[in-house]
Design a protein around this motif. Structure first.
Motif, PDB file in Angstrom:
ATOM      1  N   THR A  64       0.851  -1.190   0.000  1.00 44.46           N
ATOM      2  CA  THR A  64       0.000   0.000   0.000  1.00 44.46           C
ATOM      3  C   THR A  64       0.883   1.235   0.000  1.00 44.46           C
ATOM      4  O   THR A  64       1.802   1.347   0.802  1.00 44.46           O
ATOM      5  CB  THR A  64      -0.929   0.017   1.227  1.00 44.46           C
ATOM      6  OG1 THR A  64      -1.748  -1.158   1.207  1.00 44.46           O
ATOM      7  CG2 THR A  64      -1.822   1.241   1.211  1.00 44.46           C
ATOM      8  N   ASP A  77     -11.496  -4.553   0.776  1.00 43.49           N
ATOM      9  CA  ASP A  77     -12.339  -4.605   1.976  1.00 43.49           C
ATOM     10  C   ASP A  77     -12.360  -3.289   2.759  1.00 43.49           C
ATOM     11  O   ASP A  77     -13.414  -2.913   3.294  1.00 43.49           O
ATOM     12  CB  ASP A  77     -11.886  -5.754   2.882  1.00 43.49           C
ATOM     13  CG  ASP A  77     -12.268  -7.113   2.312  1.00 43.49           C
ATOM     14  OD1 ASP A  77     -13.111  -7.159   1.401  1.00 43.49           O
ATOM     15  OD2 ASP A  77     -11.720  -8.138   2.774  1.00 43.49           O
ATOM     16  N   PRO A  78     -11.229  -2.568   2.872  1.00 37.21           N
ATOM     17  CA  PRO A  78     -11.286  -1.292   3.610  1.00 37.21           C
ATOM     18  C   PRO A  78     -12.279  -0.287   3.030  1.00 37.21           C
ATOM     19  O   PRO A  78     -12.877   0.496   3.772  1.00 37.21           O
ATOM     20  CB  PRO A  78      -9.840  -0.780   3.522  1.00 37.21           C
ATOM     21  CG  PRO A  78      -9.012  -2.002   3.345  1.00 37.21           C
ATOM     22  CD  PRO A  78      -9.846  -2.911   2.502  1.00 37.21           C
ATOM     23  N   TYR A  79     -12.470  -0.311   1.723  1.00 45.29           N
ATOM     24  CA  TYR A  79     -13.404   0.631   1.108  1.00 45.29           C
ATOM     25  C   TYR A  79     -14.849   0.235   1.384  1.00 45.29           C
ATOM     26  O   TYR A  79     -15.702   1.100   1.593  1.00 45.29           O
ATOM     27  CB  TYR A  79     -13.146   0.693  -0.399  1.00 45.29           C
ATOM     28  CG  TYR A  79     -11.769   1.210  -0.737  1.00 45.29           C
ATOM     29  CD1 TYR A  79     -11.522   2.571  -0.867  1.00 45.29           C
ATOM     30  CD2 TYR A  79     -10.692   0.334  -0.912  1.00 45.29           C
ATOM     31  CE1 TYR A  79     -10.257   3.052  -1.161  1.00 45.29           C
ATOM     32  CE2 TYR A  79      -9.424   0.802  -1.205  1.00 45.29           C
ATOM     33  CZ  TYR A  79      -9.214   2.160  -1.326  1.00 45.29           C
ATOM     34  OH  TYR A  79      -7.955   2.618  -1.602  1.00 45.29           O
ATOM     35  N   LYS A 125     -15.446   1.179   4.997  1.00 48.18           N
ATOM     36  CA  LYS A 125     -15.609   2.629   5.147  1.00 48.18           C
ATOM     37  C   LYS A 125     -17.015   3.053   4.746  1.00 48.18           C
ATOM     38  O   LYS A 125     -17.635   3.907   5.401  1.00 48.18           O
ATOM     39  CB  LYS A 125     -14.570   3.359   4.290  1.00 48.18           C
ATOM     40  CG  LYS A 125     -14.529   4.861   4.527  1.00 48.18           C
ATOM     41  CD  LYS A 125     -13.386   5.492   3.740  1.00 48.18           C
ATOM     42  CE  LYS A 125     -13.312   6.994   4.017  1.00 48.18           C
ATOM     43  NZ  LYS A 125     -12.178   7.626   3.266  1.00 48.18           N
TER      44      LYS A 125
END
Length: 250
Positions: free
Chosen positions: A105, A122-124, A127
């Motif tokens: 990243t 997955d983080p998006y 969020k």
């Protein structure tokens, strides 16, 4: 004033590297290497040759001695790209930083030389779920919800869509959440809850829709802009036989 003064001094590093013709561009050897700076983070893309790396190390040491702005080699990384396997260890030894590869990243973007896994996105999704959980959907009408979808839920994806093609599965998950929030205020909505077909919702208001963006089309448009820049620019650094040096200043 302190942050501004720091940027003025950090800009000297870029000028020194670009002035030194011995640190070459991976594509055009007559041009200096590319230097991308974001606050105290510096990304240097140069030709993966021992002589170029030696000259870069010499410039970095000179910069540290002249300004007192030391380079944290323990937090800096080197990422070889399409280099000779016998050259890589020597370059890493000269730089004195650790070697890393892909995926990784950088500035919030998942980077990889291979196809990204769905878990990288997955983080998006998480969020978007946090946004949905914090909104009082019951107090909003459908047009208010449309504004939040376009401005917030879609906006948080614009950055990554400029550089990475979103898998259809991720677009489907986002559409499920956008559709659910629009019609019910929750994360899901059944067919009986939807007053208008989703394809019509994603059309422009001039065409009778609600103006909700089609993420797949928006993603393609943003990637086409990136491809245009890569093919038109004669100084593109993402070429075979280069090494990326991620330098952290302290």
């Amino acid at each position: 004033m302190s942050p501004y003064l720091f940027l003025l001094v950090a800009d000297v590093l870029q000028s020194l590297i670009k002035f030194e013709n011995s640190v070459r561009n991976p594509l055009d050897h007559t041009l200096p290497c590319s230097v991308l700076q974001y606050a105290d983070d510096t990304l240097i893309l140069l030709r993966g040759e021992i002589s170029d790396v030696q000259h870069l190390k010499h410039i970095l040491d000179q910069f540290s001695a002249a300004t007192g702005l030391l380079i944290n080699y323990h937090k800096s990384t080197a990422v070889p790209m399409h280099m000779d396997v016998h050259t890589v260890p020597k370059c890493i030894e000269i730089l004195g930083c650790r070697q890393e590869g892909f995926p990784q990243t950088y500035l919030g973007l998942p980077l990889s030389c291979e196809k990204l896994k769905l878990s990288a996105f997955d983080p998006y999704i998480a969020k978007a779920d946090r946004y949905l959980a914090g909104w009082q959907a019951s107090l909003l009408n459908s047009m208010d919800r449309t504004v939040l979808i376009n401005a917030v839920l879609d906006g948080q994806l614009s950055y990554i869509m400029m550089f990475v093609p979103l898998p259809p599965g991720i677009i489907s998950k986002m559409d499920k959440r956008r559709r659910g929030f629009l019609w019910t205020g929750d994360g899901t909505a059944s067919g009986s809850n939807c007053l208008v077909a989703w394809d019509l919702v994603r059309q422009s208001r001039a065409q009778g829709g609600l103006g909700v963006k089609d993420l797949a089309i928006q993603n393609i448009c943003l990637l086409l802009k990136l491809l245009h820049n890569l093919h038109v620019s004669c100084q593109s650094s993402w070429q075979p036989g280069s090494v990326s040096i991620h330098v952290l200043l302290r």
